[in-house]
Design an enzyme around this catalytic site. Structure first.
Site, PDB file in Angstrom:
ATOM      1  N   TRP A  77       2.754   0.040  -4.045  1.00  0.00           N
ATOM      2  CA  TRP A  77       1.814   0.244  -2.940  1.00  0.00           C
ATOM      3  C   TRP A  77       0.722  -0.814  -2.881  1.00  0.00           C
ATOM      4  O   TRP A  77      -0.051  -0.878  -1.917  1.00  0.00           O
ATOM      5  CB  TRP A  77       1.145   1.618  -3.048  1.00  0.00           C
ATOM      6  CG  TRP A  77       0.548   1.889  -4.412  1.00  0.00           C
ATOM      7  CD1 TRP A  77       1.119   2.597  -5.422  1.00  0.00           C
ATOM      8  CD2 TRP A  77      -0.715   1.431  -4.908  1.00  0.00           C
ATOM      9  NE1 TRP A  77       0.287   2.627  -6.529  1.00  0.00           N
ATOM     10  CE2 TRP A  77      -0.847   1.909  -6.232  1.00  0.00           C
ATOM     11  CE3 TRP A  77      -1.754   0.678  -4.367  1.00  0.00           C
ATOM     12  CZ2 TRP A  77      -1.967   1.654  -7.013  1.00  0.00           C
ATOM     13  CZ3 TRP A  77      -2.864   0.404  -5.145  1.00  0.00           C
ATOM     14  CH2 TRP A  77      -2.966   0.902  -6.455  1.00  0.00           C
ATOM     15  N   CYS A  78       0.638  -1.648  -3.903  1.00  0.00           N
ATOM     16  CA  CYS A  78      -0.459  -2.608  -4.030  1.00  0.00           C
ATOM     17  C   CYS A  78      -0.228  -3.834  -3.141  1.00  0.00           C
ATOM     18  O   CYS A  78       0.843  -4.456  -3.160  1.00  0.00           O
ATOM     19  CB  CYS A  78      -0.591  -3.036  -5.497  1.00  0.00           C
ATOM     20  SG  CYS A  78      -1.699  -4.427  -5.768  1.00  0.00           S
ATOM     21  N   TYR A  79      -1.237  -4.196  -2.376  1.00  0.00           N
ATOM     22  CA  TYR A  79      -1.153  -5.356  -1.484  1.00  0.00           C
ATOM     23  C   TYR A  79      -0.937  -6.641  -2.276  1.00  0.00           C
ATOM     24  O   TYR A  79      -0.094  -7.476  -1.912  1.00  0.00           O
ATOM     25  CB  TYR A  79      -2.440  -5.459  -0.659  1.00  0.00           C
ATOM     26  CG  TYR A  79      -2.607  -6.764   0.077  1.00  0.00           C
ATOM     27  CD1 TYR A  79      -1.892  -7.031   1.250  1.00  0.00           C
ATOM     28  CD2 TYR A  79      -3.473  -7.750  -0.404  1.00  0.00           C
ATOM     29  CE1 TYR A  79      -2.042  -8.239   1.919  1.00  0.00           C
ATOM     30  CE2 TYR A  79      -3.628  -8.958   0.265  1.00  0.00           C
ATOM     31  CZ  TYR A  79      -2.904  -9.200   1.418  1.00  0.00           C
ATOM     32  OH  TYR A  79      -3.039 -10.393   2.073  1.00  0.00           O
TER      33      TYR A  79
END
Length: 477
Positions: A169-171
């Site tokens: 989920w981390c950009y």
């Protein structure tokens, strides 16, 4: 020339010949009691003279606009890594100073607050990292997926294992992924088991392997860690240490890092090697003790300690801002000797300048995530002024405060906040010593007063005794 007879005529203390006086037991007893009473009153007067009296008043704070308030602190966070710990100061005048480092020291600690390494120096320019513009083919996964079951086996199989700890989920993890997969593919073709097998690039999904990520103190995503097997980079207790990479994240930079790692391994010796400065020892524990001081305007503001990075994301549900306050005070530090001396004069002084010292503030799990711990501090300046020898000068300036703490759920990353609000009023304590002439006057009054009263009592006693003798002899009077 004035004769001696005329001079004697002004004698206030005329003498009675000794043969005309008579000593008595009652007079002797009264004289002893009078002498003891004089000594007692003299001692009390001397004690009063030596004691310092003070006058307390409340006035408007006389600080100038250029005065800054120094805030000294020593706070330990068992679950906040020094790698991302940041100290920020802001106030109502829109002054914001972020990630202060000049006067701040960060030391890694374990959950028991014991030091686990040397001072940690923050990595500069993380927000300037180059992430590259590669596009990822969804069907190409060159980086070996690592899990708790195969991590130890693979790390011992390759002399060097470079691991990307990420979160889907981390950009920033998504931006790293194309470059990481491409670099992993090139590395596998050039240095894989079919060639020399010296290095391998792998990946760990921290949402699937939280235990593995916790073991290596991963708190920000992505985190690139370098594990050495059989190298000279071993810990004092025989455990293999691992390093952390903080350089650019484009494919070319990652491949240059691989080439640099394959050179003969040497400990960083402080030279200006660009890649050595980007590869540094990873934190040996997940906690951090933050100590030092900051200077702030004398207006309402806040001191914020949090996890900050310009190239990492954090999982708020796994962040814990539990902390232990070893020391927090306002104003310049006062030496213990001076504070002890002042407390002898003013016993109540210094009782509220360290209200938070020695206290734990724990996230007890009342909220699932995003738990912020806040402290509200009302600060009052106390100034002690001495007026001895006819001159007025400030002896000590102390800032005392009241503290109220709370645990609250927020919508952003958890932080530890210390809100401070300075009172516009200050307490002025003036020292008022007694004059020596006043002391001498009182001593003379004691001696003369006791002597006179004792003489009156003796005269009354002698007159009464004489009358009683006449009555016994049957004489009329």
């Amino acid at each position: 020339m004035v004769s001696a007879t005329k001079i004697k005529s002004v004698d206030f203390y005329r003498k009675i010949p000794k043969d005309l006086t008579e000593a008595s037991l009652s007079g002797a007893g009264l004289s002893i009691i009078a002498a003891l009473f004089m000594m007692f009153l003299f001692g009390m007067e001397l004690s009063t003279y030596l004691a310092v009296t003070t006058q307390t008043s409340v006035i408007v704070d006389n600080s100038s606009d250029d005065d800054f308030l120094q805030i000294d602190f020593n706070v330990s966070f068992p679950a906040l890594s020094c790698e991302f710990a940041s100290v920020d100061v802001s106030d109502v005048l829109s002054t914001n100073r972020l990630n202060l480092t000049k006067t701040i020291t960060k030391i890694p600690i374990d959950p028991h607050l014991k030091e686990t390494g040397e001072e940690y120096h923050s990595t500069p320019d993380l927000d300037l990292i180059n992430h590259g513009d590669e596009h990822h083919d969804d069907n190409a996964y060159a980086a070996v997926p690592l899990t708790g079951g195969n991590f130890d086996k693979i790390s011992h199989r390759f002399p060097i294992l470079v691991v990307n700890f990420y979160a889907p989920w981390c950009y920033w993890s998504s931006r790293l992924r194309p470059s990481w997969e491409k670099a992993a593919e090139v590395t596998r073709q050039k240095y894989g088991l079919d060639n020399d097998g010296r290095i391998l690039l792998g990946s760990v999904d921290c949402t699937e392997e939280p235990t593995l990520c916790t073991k290596y103190h991963i708190q920000g995503y992505p985190s690139i860690r370098i594990f050495h097997n059989g190298s000279d980079l071993s810990g004092d207790e025989g455990h293999q240490e691992h390093d952390s990479y903080h350089g650019n994240r484009d494919t070319d930079s990652l491949l240059k890092m691989v080439e640099e790692l394959l050179r003969p391994i040497k400990k960083f010796d402080g030279t200006t090697n660009h890649w050595a400065s980007r590869i540094r020892k990873a934190p040996a524990s997940g906690g951090c003790r933050i100590e030092g001081y900051v200077r702030a305007k004398k207006v309402p503001g806040e001191l914020v300690i949090s996890a900050v990075s310009g190239a990492h994301s954090f999982d708020a549900s796994r962040m814990n801002m539990t902390h232990y306050v070893d020391h927090l005070s306002f104003g310049r530090l006062i030496s213990d000797r001076l504070l002890t001396d002042m407390r002898r004069l003013l016993p109540y002084l210094g009782q509220s300048h360290d209200r938070l010292n020695g206290k734990w503030f724990v996230n007890e799990g009342k909220f699932a995530a995003n738990v912020t711990i806040e402290h509200y501090l009302q600060v009052v300046k106390t100034e002690v002024v001495s007026r001895r020898f006819g001159q007025e000068h400030s002896v000590i300036e102390e800032y005392e405060y009241t503290a109220h703490s709370s645990v609250a759920h927020g919508y952003y990353y958890p932080v530890a906040k210390f809100h401070f609000d300075l009172s516009p009023m200050q307490v002025m304590i003036s020292e008022n010593p007694k004059s020596f002439s006043h002391f001498i006057t009182n001593v003379c009054a004691i001696i003369g007063g006791v002597f006179t009263v004792a003489g009156i009592l003796d005269s009354i006693f002698q007159s009464t005794y004489g009358m009683m003798k006449k009555v016994e002899l049957g004489k009329n009077f």
